[in-house]
Design an enzyme around this catalytic site. Structure first.
Site, PDB file in Angstrom:
ATOM      1  N   HIS A  67       0.891  -1.162   0.000  1.00 21.85           N
ATOM      2  CA  HIS A  67       0.000   0.000   0.000  1.00 21.85           C
ATOM      3  C   HIS A  67       0.933   1.217   0.000  1.00 21.85           C
ATOM      4  CE1 HIS A  67      -3.255   2.688   1.283  1.00 21.85           C
ATOM      5  NE2 HIS A  67      -4.126   1.708   1.044  1.00 21.85           N
ATOM      6  N   TYR A  72       1.615   2.647   5.276  1.00 18.17           N
ATOM      7  CA  TYR A  72       1.775   1.248   5.713  1.00 18.17           C
ATOM      8  C   TYR A  72       3.196   0.753   5.474  1.00 18.17           C
ATOM      9  CZ  TYR A  72      -3.256   1.248   6.290  1.00 18.17           C
ATOM     10  OH  TYR A  72      -4.527   1.532   6.720  1.00 18.17           O
ATOM     11  N   TYR A  97       3.995   6.664  -3.317  1.00 14.43           N
ATOM     12  CA  TYR A  97       3.094   7.733  -3.774  1.00 14.43           C
ATOM     13  C   TYR A  97       3.911   9.011  -4.006  1.00 14.43           C
ATOM     14  CZ  TYR A  97      -1.514   5.568  -2.731  1.00 14.43           C
ATOM     15  OH  TYR A  97      -2.641   4.798  -2.717  1.00 14.43           O
ATOM     16  N   HIS A 133       4.263   6.287  -7.787  1.00 21.19           N
ATOM     17  CA  HIS A 133       2.823   6.047  -7.686  1.00 21.19           C
ATOM     18  C   HIS A 133       2.019   7.337  -7.843  1.00 21.19           C
ATOM     19  CE1 HIS A 133      -0.209   2.979  -6.543  1.00 21.19           C
ATOM     20  NE2 HIS A 133      -0.873   3.982  -5.989  1.00 21.19           N
ATOM     21  N   GLU A 171      -0.560   5.432 -12.466  1.00 15.26           N
ATOM     22  CA  GLU A 171      -1.843   5.537 -13.172  1.00 15.26           C
ATOM     23  C   GLU A 171      -2.129   6.963 -13.619  1.00 15.26           C
ATOM     24  OE1 GLU A 171      -4.911   3.865 -10.673  1.00 15.26           O
ATOM     25  OE2 GLU A 171      -4.216   1.819 -11.031  1.00 15.26           O
ATOM     26  N   GLU A 258      -0.527  -3.962 -11.075  1.00 15.07           N
ATOM     27  CA  GLU A 258      -1.463  -3.769  -9.962  1.00 15.07           C
ATOM     28  C   GLU A 258      -2.819  -4.325 -10.338  1.00 15.07           C
ATOM     29  OE1 GLU A 258      -1.713   0.251  -7.977  1.00 15.07           O
ATOM     30  OE2 GLU A 258      -3.863  -0.166  -8.108  1.00 15.07           O
TER      31      GLU A 258
END
Ligand code: IDC
Length: 330
Positions: A67, A72, A97, A133, A171, A258
């Site tokens: 994650h 996390y 991220y 990410h 994405e 993913e």
């Protein structure tokens, strides 16, 4: 383990048949149960639409995605990664991220965390995806300068390490085009990475990495590139599978970096029948995958039950419904 079983069966058969029992060497159990790790396969290469190992033999990678590291990170530590490997995964994806208080807000600590996770996966003989990410920052061009510096640095750091795969934009989404945004972004990142490393580069596409048909119509130049396709089995089905077959027929290599057993929002379900259908489809085509996500969040896509400690070994009892299904498929 397999060697031991084979040797026992063989001994039993020979004993019953009264013939002399040959000594079959029993190999020590490997620390890593997977036979498909990096030491056995070395540098990866793309041949046609298939990932192959150093000896040009087809290889499929299966594993978990973290994650968000900023939330996390404990499940991207050495014990959690070793646990994942011990269930048979030969792939680990490090989801760093950019937005949402990730790399752009705290570059030094996020980078340190990503490096620690990569090194822990390397220690487990796993292939490891370094995932830039992007999500709320839908256009990869938004932080292209930071991405370029980051990938240049990481490709240099891991230039002699066959483990690392580079996923340059998780994405792309929103008002973003393949031709004007994602493709030129990818060209920049590929150049930055290729200055140091021949590792595989995974490229996303608009609509949350579903528009691989746009990439197939206008592909990138270069070697060892794959195009990511993301799906969630409670939301996506036959239409996306048909799209995969379509681009494979056009020669575009696909990597499912993913996917989730839930709806696209990470919750709902779990949709195990649909997931089995998807994984069978991928297996028939030799497509590699990483599942979202290795954490204990109270959402159905999470592989661990809420409260599962990250610092001890896990049994199947620690896995959520999704986790049990996915780990079984390694
Ligand atoms: C989701 C997480 C959820 C989190 C949300 C926003 O599961 O806990 O609140 O992100 O950060 C993706 C993304 C992935 C999403 C996932 C599920 O790559 O970051 O994670 N998803 O929504 N694409 C399609 C689905």
């Amino acid at each position: 383990m397999i060697e031991k079983i084979v040797s026992l069966i063989l001994s039993a058969v020979l004993f019953v048949s009264g013939q002399p029992i040959p000594t079959v060497p029993v190999l020590p159990s490997p620390t890593i149960p997977t036979q498909n790790g990096v030491s056995a396969n070395g540098w990866l290469q793309v041949s046609g639409t298939q990932i192959c190992n150093e000896r040009s033999e087809p290889l499929v990678l299966h594993g978990m995605s973290t994650h968000g590291l900023q939330w996390y990170g404990q499940y991207a530590g050495p014990q959690a990664i070793q646990n994942t490997a011990s269930f048979g995964a030969n792939l680990f994806r490090v989801a760093m991220y950019t937005g949402e208080n990730g790399y752009i807000a705290q570059p030094e600590s996020m980078k340190a965390q990503a490096i620690a996770a990569i090194d822990a996966a390397i220690a487990q003989d796993m292939y490891v995806i370094l995932d830039w990410h992007i999500l709320s920052d839908g256009n990869p061009m938004t932080y292209a300068d930071q991405a370029e510096a980051f990938f240049s640095d990481m490709a240099q750091r891991y230039k002699d390490t066959p483990n690392v795969l580079y996923e340059i934009c998780n994405e792309p989404n929103g008002n973003v085009s393949w031709q004007n945004d994602v493709k030129p972004y990818a060209q920049r990142m590929i150049q930055a990475i290729r200055a140091h490393s021949r590792g595989l580069v995974l490229v996303g596409s608009p609509t949350w990495s579903q528009d691989i048909h746009l990439a197939a119509a206008d592909p990138l130049e270069g070697e060892n590139l794959l195009y990511t396709l993301h799906f969630y089995t409670g939301t996506h089905g036959q239409e996306l599978r048909a799209r995969i077959d379509d681009v494979l027929n056009k020669g575009l290599p696909v990597f499912v970096s993913e996917w989730g057993t839930s709806r696209a929002d990470g919750s709902g379900g779990v949709f195990l029948q649909e997931s089995a259908q998807w994984l069978d489809f991928l297996q028939e085509r030799g497509i590699s995958w990483a599942n979202w996500s290795l954490c204990d969040k109270n959402e159905t896509s999470a592989a661990l039950k809420p409260g599962t400690p990250a610092d001890r070994a896990w049994t199947t009892d620690d896995l959520s419904e999704s986790g049990r299904f996915v780990f079984e498929r390694f």
